[in-house]
Design a protein around this motif. Structure first.
Motif, mmCIF file in Angstrom:
data_model
loop_
_atom_site.group_PDB
_atom_site.id
_atom_site.type_symbol
_atom_site.label_atom_id
_atom_site.label_comp_id
_atom_site.label_asym_id
_atom_site.label_seq_id
_atom_site.Cartn_x
_atom_site.Cartn_y
_atom_site.Cartn_z
ATOM 1 N N GLU A 161 105.954 50.164 79.648
ATOM 2 C CA GLU A 161 105.058 49.461 80.539
ATOM 3 C C GLU A 161 105.452 49.750 81.979
ATOM 4 O OE1 GLU A 161 103.269 44.991 80.419
ATOM 5 O OE2 GLU A 161 105.410 45.146 80.708
ATOM 6 N N MET A 162 104.503 49.648 82.904
ATOM 7 C CA MET A 162 104.821 49.802 84.323
ATOM 8 C C MET A 162 104.553 48.471 85.012
ATOM 9 S SD MET A 162 105.706 52.081 86.746
ATOM 10 C CE MET A 162 105.023 53.707 87.004
ATOM 11 N N LEU A 163 105.604 47.915 85.584
ATOM 12 C CA LEU A 163 105.476 46.633 86.267
ATOM 13 C C LEU A 163 105.561 46.870 87.772
ATOM 14 C CD1 LEU A 163 105.719 43.350 85.875
ATOM 15 C CD2 LEU A 163 108.001 43.801 86.738
ATOM 16 N N HIS A 198 104.129 47.531 98.692
ATOM 17 C CA HIS A 198 103.361 46.475 99.345
ATOM 18 C C HIS A 198 101.873 46.827 99.313
ATOM 19 C CE1 HIS A 198 103.697 49.445 102.546
ATOM 20 N NE2 HIS A 198 102.551 48.963 102.952
ATOM 21 N N ASP A 199 101.576 48.019 98.768
ATOM 22 C CA ASP A 199 100.210 48.525 98.837
ATOM 23 C C ASP A 199 99.476 48.193 97.533
ATOM 24 O OD1 ASP A 199 97.891 49.925 99.023
ATOM 25 O OD2 ASP A 199 98.813 51.683 99.952
ATOM 26 N N LEU A 200 98.555 47.261 97.628
ATOM 27 C CA LEU A 200 97.880 46.794 96.421
ATOM 28 C C LEU A 200 97.018 47.872 95.791
ATOM 29 C CD1 LEU A 200 96.907 43.240 97.637
ATOM 30 C CD2 LEU A 200 98.690 43.871 96.054
ATOM 31 N N ALA A 201 96.453 48.765 96.629
ATOM 32 C CA ALA A 201 95.604 49.816 96.079
ATOM 33 C C ALA A 201 96.434 50.765 95.208
ATOM 34 C CB ALA A 201 94.932 50.575 97.208
ATOM 35 N N VAL A 202 97.683 51.001 95.617
ATOM 36 C CA VAL A 202 98.570 51.839 94.804
ATOM 37 C C VAL A 202 98.903 51.129 93.492
ATOM 38 C CG1 VAL A 202 100.870 52.838 94.689
ATOM 39 C CG2 VAL A 202 99.510 53.108 96.758
ATOM 40 N N VAL A 203 99.124 49.835 93.582
ATOM 41 C CA VAL A 203 99.400 49.044 92.371
ATOM 42 C C VAL A 203 98.271 49.216 91.371
ATOM 43 C CG1 VAL A 203 99.666 46.708 91.482
ATOM 44 C CG2 VAL A 203 100.806 47.367 93.594
ATOM 45 N N ALA A 204 97.045 49.189 91.870
ATOM 46 C CA ALA A 204 95.883 49.311 90.995
ATOM 47 C C ALA A 204 95.916 50.625 90.221
ATOM 48 C CB ALA A 204 94.600 49.217 91.820
ATOM 49 N N GLN A 205 96.423 51.687 90.851
ATOM 50 C CA GLN A 205 96.444 52.987 90.180
ATOM 51 C C GLN A 205 97.596 53.097 89.184
ATOM 52 O OE1 GLN A 205 93.715 54.332 91.096
ATOM 53 N NE2 GLN A 205 93.638 52.817 92.748
ATOM 54 N N MET A 206 98.730 52.493 89.511
ATOM 55 C CA MET A 206 99.961 52.826 88.811
ATOM 56 C C MET A 206 100.406 51.803 87.770
ATOM 57 S SD MET A 206 100.488 55.685 90.279
ATOM 58 C CE MET A 206 102.079 56.156 89.629
ATOM 59 N N ALA A 207 100.152 50.523 88.002
ATOM 60 C CA ALA A 207 100.864 49.507 87.223
ATOM 61 C C ALA A 207 99.985 48.845 86.167
ATOM 62 C CB ALA A 207 101.431 48.450 88.162
ATOM 63 N N ASP A 208 100.638 48.359 85.107
ATOM 64 C CA ASP A 208 99.946 47.589 84.078
ATOM 65 C C ASP A 208 99.970 46.111 84.415
ATOM 66 O OD1 ASP A 208 99.785 49.998 82.612
ATOM 67 O OD2 ASP A 208 101.842 49.667 81.944
ATOM 68 N N ARG A 209 101.143 45.678 84.883
ATOM 69 C CA ARG A 209 101.277 44.276 85.248
ATOM 70 C C ARG A 209 101.920 44.186 86.615
ATOM 71 N NH1 ARG A 209 104.267 40.530 82.736
ATOM 72 N NH2 ARG A 209 105.766 42.116 82.152
ATOM 73 N N ALA A 210 101.835 43.029 87.243
ATOM 74 C CA ALA A 210 102.392 42.896 88.584
ATOM 75 C C ALA A 210 103.048 41.536 88.766
ATOM 76 C CB ALA A 210 101.298 43.082 89.627
ATOM 77 N N THR A 227 98.446 40.504 84.740
ATOM 78 C CA THR A 227 98.054 41.894 84.632
ATOM 79 C C THR A 227 97.502 42.331 85.977
ATOM 80 O OG1 THR A 227 95.802 41.353 84.000
ATOM 81 C CG2 THR A 227 97.400 41.547 82.213
ATOM 82 N N THR A 228 97.557 43.649 86.206
ATOM 83 C CA THR A 228 97.099 44.178 87.485
ATOM 84 C C THR A 228 95.657 43.760 87.753
ATOM 85 O OG1 THR A 228 98.538 46.053 87.117
ATOM 86 C CG2 THR A 228 96.894 46.283 88.815
ATOM 87 N N GLU A 229 94.830 43.863 86.721
ATOM 88 C CA GLU A 229 93.425 43.499 86.895
ATOM 89 C C GLU A 229 93.269 42.071 87.384
ATOM 90 O OE1 GLU A 229 91.945 46.101 83.143
ATOM 91 O OE2 GLU A 229 91.262 44.034 83.272
ATOM 92 N N GLN A 230 94.018 41.185 86.703
ATOM 93 C CA GLN A 230 93.880 39.767 87.053
ATOM 94 C C GLN A 230 94.353 39.523 88.486
ATOM 95 O OE1 GLN A 230 96.960 37.191 86.497
ATOM 96 N NE2 GLN A 230 95.718 36.203 88.044
ATOM 97 N N ILE A 231 95.497 40.103 88.839
ATOM 98 C CA ILE A 231 96.056 39.873 90.173
ATOM 99 C C ILE A 231 95.101 40.375 91.248
ATOM 100 C CG2 ILE A 231 97.907 40.579 91.729
ATOM 101 C CD1 ILE A 231 99.394 39.039 89.901
ATOM 102 N N LEU A 232 94.485 41.532 91.001
ATOM 103 C CA LEU A 232 93.666 42.138 92.045
ATOM 104 C C LEU A 232 92.242 41.581 92.073
ATOM 105 C CD1 LEU A 232 94.793 45.865 91.934
ATOM 106 C CD2 LEU A 232 95.574 44.022 93.412
ATOM 107 N N SER A 233 91.752 41.133 90.918
ATOM 108 C CA SER A 233 90.356 40.677 90.931
ATOM 109 C C SER A 233 90.267 39.157 91.001
ATOM 110 C CB SER A 233 89.626 41.199 89.696
ATOM 111 O OG SER A 233 90.293 40.758 88.541
ATOM 112 N N ALA A 234 91.218 38.471 90.381
ATOM 113 C CA ALA A 234 91.137 37.009 90.402
ATOM 114 C C ALA A 234 92.504 36.405 90.687
ATOM 115 C CB ALA A 234 90.596 36.509 89.063
ATOM 116 N N PRO A 235 93.033 36.615 91.889
ATOM 117 C CA PRO A 235 94.366 36.063 92.193
ATOM 118 C C PRO A 235 94.314 34.540 92.218
ATOM 119 C CG PRO A 235 93.336 36.927 94.175
ATOM 120 C CD PRO A 235 92.432 37.292 93.041
#
Lengths: 607, 272
Positions: A44-46, A222-234, A247-255
């Motif tokens: 996994e990539m965190l 610190h770059d959220l756009a990079v997180v979106a490309q690389m990580a599964d969870r955050a 999960t990355t999706e949840q953090i970025l779409s519904a924080p």
């Protein structure tokens, strides 16, 4: 993402209630990281998200059993791949690092020894830990180079670090980390120092290699756009405390957490600027007018031009009260342009006028009024403030030097202008945060009551939230004081949010000059478009899209002949070049939306 | 990383030492002759190289003079002479070094080559030449030793300043149109105080050594003036008797130089 199997395996990394403390000088121990817990499953990539000072790097280093000088792991359990990191004796830790866990740092340029060939350094971990014989290690290194799309993978190892670009070094460093086949890889802001166009290549390389090698990763950024490309969870960190995990999706779409929402807001582009209606209609004298400026080095050739040009015939009129943006990747000459305007970089031909009067190339030859009204705010706030002089003294000196009243009230007013408390006047720069230093830096320029402020990447070294605040401040000052700004950046978001007009520089040429309103409307120069496409977006499949788009587009281009010289500066990289691009200097034409574009293709071709 | 409590307490005392230590030596230098129980030149005992006794705290020397009294006077001349030398040498070296780094080009070349010239002659040799030409007096010794030790200080400071003058705040001052004097004193110097202090300590040691060497050769301070070097030399014979007359001045040199250096090394400027 797929964490909900029937029989969930135990996590590969497990951090429980981690406590890190640090001590400054002889002071008391203060907590840096307080009660951080998270798990990372195998493969996994965190992502560890946070701003500087949030403790994200400290946590990442703690995974390797390392604490920076003055810090220590005060409590908690860290288990990585079956090892109890906090209990390991130094000898075991040494073999654990490099063999089981590897680290990719931010600045690859500083990580390589310039005196050794790169291959020796890339395979060193494998030899040091006796993982494989030299020949096998070299083969594996070449395999990794190929995987990461490095040019001529077979021979690149024989070269030295100064011969390669930052993006290439970053990939080599990844190869060095992966050479032993570690189970866990830590990425510590590996693309933060790179241009957006280069960042794409590096991110893609990391993704490919992860697909092939299948390691578990921790990605610090610190770059959220990079997180979106690389990580599964955050995991979102602030002041050493976990704010949110998901999960990355949840953090970025519904924080859920307010801090994550604020971070997201700072990452989302927004317009801060009410555009000034500045035009070069001829009625207003430009505050700054750069005409056909040529800067180079290596002496002048027989044609009267420098042997190596940095800037070729760059023209740039700046109207009073306007924000002019200059954008381009590193090495495009944007800093050279700023230095020439500031009077610390002599030029070969062309000229610069300031408020209608010609500026002398050297700062010493300029009048006191010119020196005063044209101020430079440099990029690195750490270098630009004298660490041995208090903030108040720094500002006071500018005021007395210019013959203004330099009392405490005036200094308080200046600090207030940049939204700093007046109590800060007694502090010294090393005691300030990066954002505070940059504000003091701005205040010093403002103390001279300038008409034009040159800003050289002033937000590049700052966190997104802090950078956003500095940009807001710039715009407020513009409204209050009517100052014109020349804003140099490689960040298209920042540019969009503050500028009235934008000049796009490539290899020392102004390839496009456009009002900000026209930036959204086609047509554009191919390089401008490439820059736009390179800005990471916060959707997960952005990188995949960009890469596939790039791979499609690169087919019908005619091969580049070796003879360079005349012709378009962008021909070598242009995805839509035609035969004439290599031989003739492109004409400059005006698009319907008002952008000046220098390209052989017509408006229809580029739309 | 973890320091035992007692060690930590000890470490925290160090920064306060430099000021008090320098003050101590200066006071000793000025008050020494007053504190001396006997006149330094007076023969007060029939025994030469007498051991420590209640009457003569450090025994007597090769002529039967009181060692403590002579030591108190000798320390004064060594400290004052070498302090004057160090101040002169380092002031010149610091100033010229920063100017050279700041101006670069011809100024730098001329200054650096001149300093290289001076440094290429062995220090003892140039001192001997100076004494031979102008005679051995306090001003000649101070000036000659300052000139000898200025290049070392100059080179250190030039190197230190080279990295500082490239920083943006110096550029900002230059762009504002500041004069060189201001830039040297306010922008550059405060950022190199730590290493400069360490260098000052070194120059002081060198000066003490050179003065002692000269006195040892008999061309330094002339009787009735005395310094730590000549005290050691004149009592050299006492070594075979283990007399405090030779050990005390030698020990004083060691304590003075090593102590001052430890203290100055621990000095940290505002920039830390």
């Amino acid at each position: 993402m797929a964490r909900h199997g029937i029989m969930q395996p135990p996590p590969l990394i497990s951090v429980q209630n981690l406590q890190l403390t640090g001590r400054r000088g002889r002071g008391l121990e203060t907590p840096i990281v307080d009660g951080v817990s998270f798990d990372v499953a195998e493969k996994e990539m965190l992502a560890l998200i946070g701003e500087s000072g949030s403790g994200k790097t400290s946590v990442a280093l703690a995974l390797m059993g390392y604490a920076r000088r003055g810090c220590r792991i005060a409590g908690g359990k860290i288990r990585v791949a079956g090892y109890d990191v906090t209990e390991m004796p130094p000898a075991e830790l040494r073999s654990f690092r490099g063999k089981t866990i590897a680290y990719i740092a931010q600045n690859a340029g500083a990580a390589f020894n310039p005196a050794l060939p790169l291959m020796d350094q890339v395979i060193e971990p494998a030899l040091l830990h006796h993982v494989m014989p030299r020949q096998v290690a070299i083969e594996r290194a070449i395999f990794l180079f190929e995987l990461m799309a490095l040019p001529s993978p077979g021979t690149i190892g024989a070269r030295y670090s100064h011969e390669l670009s930052g993006g290439q070094l970053q990939r080599l460093m990844a190869a060095m980390a992966l050479i032993t086949g570690p189970e866990v890889v830590i990425f510590d802001e590996p693309t933060t120092a790179l241009d957006v166009t280069t960042q794409i290549e590096v991110l893609e390389a990391f993704r490919t290699v992860r697909r092939e090698e299948g390691f578990t990763g921790v990605y610090v950024t610190h770059d959220l756009a990079v997180v979106a490309q690389m990580a599964d969870r955050a995991v979102v960190l602030k002041n050493g405390v976990v704010q949110e995990e998901g999960t990355t999706e949840q953090i970025l779409s519904a924080p859920r957490h307010a801090y994550t929402q604020a971070l997201l807001a700072a990452n989302t582009p927004q317009v801060r600027n009410a555009p000034t209606q500045a035009t070069d209609s001829g009625t207003v004298v430009p505050v700054l007018d750069v005409r056909d400026l040529v800067v180079g080095y290596g002496g002048t050739g027989p044609d009267g031009r420098p042997r190596h040009t940095i800037l070729s015939d760059v023209s740039l009129p700046v109207m009073p009260g306007e924000t002019m943006g200059i954008i381009g990747e590193s090495g495009c000459g944007k800093s050279t342009l700023i230095r020439a305007i500031a009077g610390i970089q002599p030029w070969t031909s062309g000229g610069i006028t300031f408020e209608g009067e010609a500026l002398a190339p050297r700062i010493e030859a300029r009048s006191a009024a010119q020196r005063r009204h044209l101020q430079l705010v440099a990029q690195n706030a750490d270098l630009v403030l004298n660490p041995a002089m208090s903030v108040g003294d720094t500002l006071r000196r500018v005021l007395t030097f210019n013959g203004d009243a330099a009392n405490g009230a005036e200094i308080g007013r200046l600090l207030d202008m940049v939204r700093l408390p007046s109590a800060l006047a007694d502090r010294f720069p090393p005691e300030l945060s990066g954002g505070q230093k940059q504000r003091v830096n701005l205040a010093r320029a403002l103390a001279a009551r300038p008409r034009l402020v040159l800003c050289d990447e002033i937000t590049a070294a700052l966190d997104t939230v802090v950078a956003a605040a500095i940009l807001d401040l710039m715009m407020e000052l513009k409204r209050e004081l009517g100052i014109a700004w020349l804003f140099v950046t490689h960040d298209l978001h920042a540019l969009r949010s503050v500028c009235d007009r934008v000049a796009v520089l490539y290899a020392g040429h102004r390839v496009e000059f456009t009002p900000i309103s026209a930036l959204e409307e086609a047509p554009h120069h191919p390089y401008t478009r490439r820059l736009e496409n390179s800005v990471p977006e916060m959707r997960a499949d952005w990188l995949t899209d960009v890469i596939s788009l790039r791979d499609q587009g690169s087919e019908p281009v005619p091969a580049l002949s070796s003879s360079r010289g005349a012709g378009c500066c962008y021909a070598a990289r242009c995805p839509v070049r035609i035969a004439i691009c290599e031989v003739a200097t492109p004409p400059v034409w005006r698009s319907p939306a008002g952008a000046l574009i220098s390209c052989h293709l017509t408006s229809q071709d580029l739309s | 990383m973890t320091v035992a409590p007692f060690a930590r307490r000890w470490v925290s005392v160090i920064p306060r030492i430099p000021g008090s230590l320098i003050l101590f030596w200066l006071l000793l230098a000025l008050l020494g002759p007053v504190l001396a129980p006997f006149a330094p030149g007076e023969v007060v005992s029939r025994t030469v190289f007498a051991p420590i006794s209640a009457h003569h705290l450090l025994g007597t020397d090769y002529l039967g003079r009181d060692v403590l009294s002579r030591l108190l006077c000798g320390t004064g001349s060594t400290v004052l002479l070498c302090a004057a030398t160090t101040v002169l040498a380092c002031t010149g070296g610091v100033f010229l070094g920063i100017i050279a780094a700041l101006k670069q080009g011809l100024t730098d070349t001329l200054l650096s080559r001149f300093m290289d010239g001076v440094i290429s002659i062995p220090s003892l040799l140039s001192a001997l030449v100076a004494v031979a030409a102008f005679g051995s007096s306090v001003p000649v010794l101070v000036l000659a030793m300052s000139l000898i030790y200025m290049p070392g200080s100059y080179r250190t400071c030039r190197m230190l300043a080279l990295s500082i003058v490239r920083r943006d705040f110096v550029l900002a001052a230059q762009m504002r149109g500041e004069k060189s004097g201001y830039i040297v004193l306010r922008e550059v110097l405060p950022n190199m105080t730590g290493p400069v202090m360490a260098d000052v300590g070194l120059r002081f040691i060198y000066a003490v050594r050179l003065l002692s060497n000269l006195s040892f050769l008999g061309v330094g301070l002339q009787p009735p003036l005395t310094d730590l070097g000549s005290l050691t030399r004149e009592n050299l014979l006492g070594l075979v008797y283990g007399a405090p007359a030779v050990i005390a001045p030698a020990l004083t040199i060691a304590v003075l130089t090593v102590g001052l250096n430890l203290a100055l090394d621990s000095y940290k400027g505002k920039a830390g």
